[in-house]
Enzyme design. Structure first.
Site, short mmCIF file in Angstrom:
data_model
loop_
_atom_site.label_atom_id
_atom_site.label_comp_id
_atom_site.label_asym_id
_atom_site.label_seq_id
_atom_site.Cartn_x
_atom_site.Cartn_y
_atom_site.Cartn_z
N ARG A 35 1.23 -1.11 0.06
CA ARG A 35 -0.04 0.18 0.15
C ARG A 35 1.09 1.34 0.40
NH1 ARG A 35 -3.03 -3.73 3.52
NH2 ARG A 35 -5.41 -3.92 3.08
N LYS A 80 -2.10 -0.32 7.13
CA LYS A 80 -3.99 -0.54 6.73
C LYS A 80 -4.82 -1.36 8.19
CE LYS A 80 -8.22 -0.17 4.61
NZ LYS A 80 -8.69 -0.58 3.60
N HIS A 128 -2.85 1.03 -6.05
CA HIS A 128 -3.74 0.16 -6.21
C HIS A 128 -4.31 -1.06 -7.21
CE1 HIS A 128 -5.96 -0.16 -1.63
NE2 HIS A 128 -6.90 -0.90 -2.60
N ARG A 152 -1.94 -3.16 -6.93
CA ARG A 152 -2.03 -4.27 -5.91
C ARG A 152 -3.02 -5.75 -6.00
NH1 ARG A 152 -1.48 -4.56 -0.30
NH2 ARG A 152 -2.87 -5.26 1.30
N HIS A 172 -3.42 -9.01 4.71
CA HIS A 172 -5.48 -8.72 4.43
C HIS A 172 -5.75 -9.63 6.38
CE1 HIS A 172 -5.97 -9.14 -0.43
NE2 HIS A 172 -5.92 -7.66 0.96
N TYR A 227 -9.96 -11.61 -4.91
CA TYR A 227 -9.41 -11.87 -5.81
C TYR A 227 -9.79 -13.30 -7.15
CZ TYR A 227 -6.85 -7.94 -4.49
OH TYR A 227 -6.31 -6.70 -3.88
#
Length: 317
Positions: free
Chosen positions: A163, A190, A263, A266, A290, A299
């Protein structure tokens, strides 16, 4: 029971939850938008659910009002304000007994994550290579300067899917070229977790070049590593911020002819890992940092050819 103002509520909530500056800015921004609609003299206790619904109607996009905000943006606003009201009611800071932002979110269209195609990435690499050759041959700044630095930054996004905010918090001492790993600290993460990630073979030359340049520029271990201002004739800031990275991707997008962003790299990495025959869900979850495996599962895309084969295999009637 008290009856605090909106900004006092944000201040009290931020202190209680020990929010990061970026999170405080996000809550403050949402509150400013709501106050602009209500009027700056309004207090939280004056808000009813009907007023919230009316605000939603006034700003969310519809077929008749395509310029409105997306459903996901509204849900984001509602989530932040609901948290503030829940905190205020619980601690008797607001003269209210019910949360006006409860159950006001809307269903949002389920769309594929915006990603990149391999040919687009190859073309972006060629754009940066041309800029780098121009700077080398003519000793002048290209539109993307210094091209070697931005080349390394883009490849870091490509190979790691990190990120943006976490990349900006990488320090010179976080890179271990000997062990071919780097530390992505909890600061800027995050999920508030520190991770150790491998340096893939394709990324190694770019990080090596960056570390050598940083050493020549007198970097200390705690210095921000991805700091274009330390290597550029054009940039004069002390530290690199999100605006500078976004400006780079804006320039790259203009030259390449399509939208590029951290992003999207990503999402490209997540999709690539989950589309591979030997896909490993938990490994992908760790790489993308995550906390919820359901985010990683987003995904996984349907295999159209597999669906075609299944339909073709049905016995004739």
């Amino acid at each position: 029971m008290n009856d605090v103002s909106f900004m006092e509520l944000v201040s009290r909530y931020s202190a209680d939850k020990h929010l990061r500056p970026k999170s405080v800015s996000t809550y403050s921004g949402v509150v400013r938008l709501f106050r602009r609609y209500l009027g700056y003299q309004a207090y939280p206790s004056m808000v009813s659910r009907e007023m919230v619904i009316a605000w939603r109607v006034s700003i969310i996009r519809t077929q008749a009002k395509p310029e409105g905000i997306a459903e996901s943006s509204w849900n984001n606003y509602a989530r932040h304000l609901k948290a503030l009201y829940s905190f205020g009611i619980k601690h008797e800071l607001i003269a209210s007994v019910s949360n006006p932002f409860k159950e006001v979110s809307v269903k949002q269209p389920k769309q594929p994550k915006k990603s990149l195609q391999p040919i687009q990435i190859r073309y972006a690499r060629e754009v940066l290579s041309v800029c780098r050759r121009f700077e080398s041959c003519y000793d002048e700044c290209s539109k993307i300067h210094p091209a070697w630095f931005w080349q390394g930054l883009m490849e870091t996004f490509f190979y790691t899917g990190i990120r943006l905010n976490q990349l900006l918090h990488i320090e010179a001492g976080d890179i271990n070229l000997k062990k071919r790993v780097f530390r992505a600290s909890a600061v800027g993460s995050k999920t508030h977790t520190e991770t150790i990630l491998p340096i893939p073979d394709g990324l190694y030359p770019h990080l090596y070049e960056l570390i050598v340049a940083a050493h020549s520029a007198g970097f200390k271990r705690r210095d921000q590593l991805f700091n274009v201002n330390r290597f550029s004739q054009r940039h004069k800031r002390t530290t690199m911020d999100t605006w500078q990275v976004e400006r780079f991707f804006q320039s790259l997008s203009e030259l390449a002819g399509y939208k590029m962003s951290p992003h999207r790299f990503r999402h490209f990495l997540g999709t690539s890992l989950m589309d591979s025959p030997e896909r490993n869900i938990h490994l992908t979850q760790n790489i993308l940092n995550h906390t919820d495996i359901r985010t990683t599962m987003e995904y996984v895309h349907p295999d159209v050819e597999a669906m075609r084969r299944a339909l073709n295999a049905r016995p004739p009637v």
